[in-house]
Scaffold this motif. Structure first.
Motif: not given
Length: 87
Positions: A18-20, A44-51, A58-59, A66-71
């Motif tokens: 999903q992130l890809i 929700t899934a991406i926020r869960g992944l961030e946690r 993601v910005d 826009r993906l942040l460097p960590a993304g």
């Protein structure tokens, strides 16, 4: 319930897919459509992944995602894992 890895369940390959999709589509709406989820479910899934990883990936402030460097780093690793999983 814990797994054999010290209680950590590890990253879910579906969420990495999903992130890809989000990275490639640069839109929650298009990425959600691509992975057959609602926009809210994908967000929700991406926020869960961030946690889970402990950093923002993601910005979401602009009109486009826009993906942040960590993304960007996690997407690169996720693509490698996807390739290994498909071997």
């Amino acid at each position: 319930m814990t797994s054999g890895n010290g209680g950590h369940r590890g990253l879910d390959l579906r969420v990495l897919e999903q992130l890809i999709a989000l990275a490639e589509e640069r839109s929650f709406t298009r990425a959600a459509r691509r992975v057959h989820l609602t926009q809210q479910a994908l967000s929700t899934a991406i926020r869960g992944l961030e946690r889970e990883v402990g950093v923002h990936l993601v910005d979401r402030s602009g009109g486009r995602v826009r993906l942040l460097p960590a993304g960007e780093a996690l997407v690169a690793d996720a693509r490698v894992l996807r390739g290994l999983a498909n071997m």
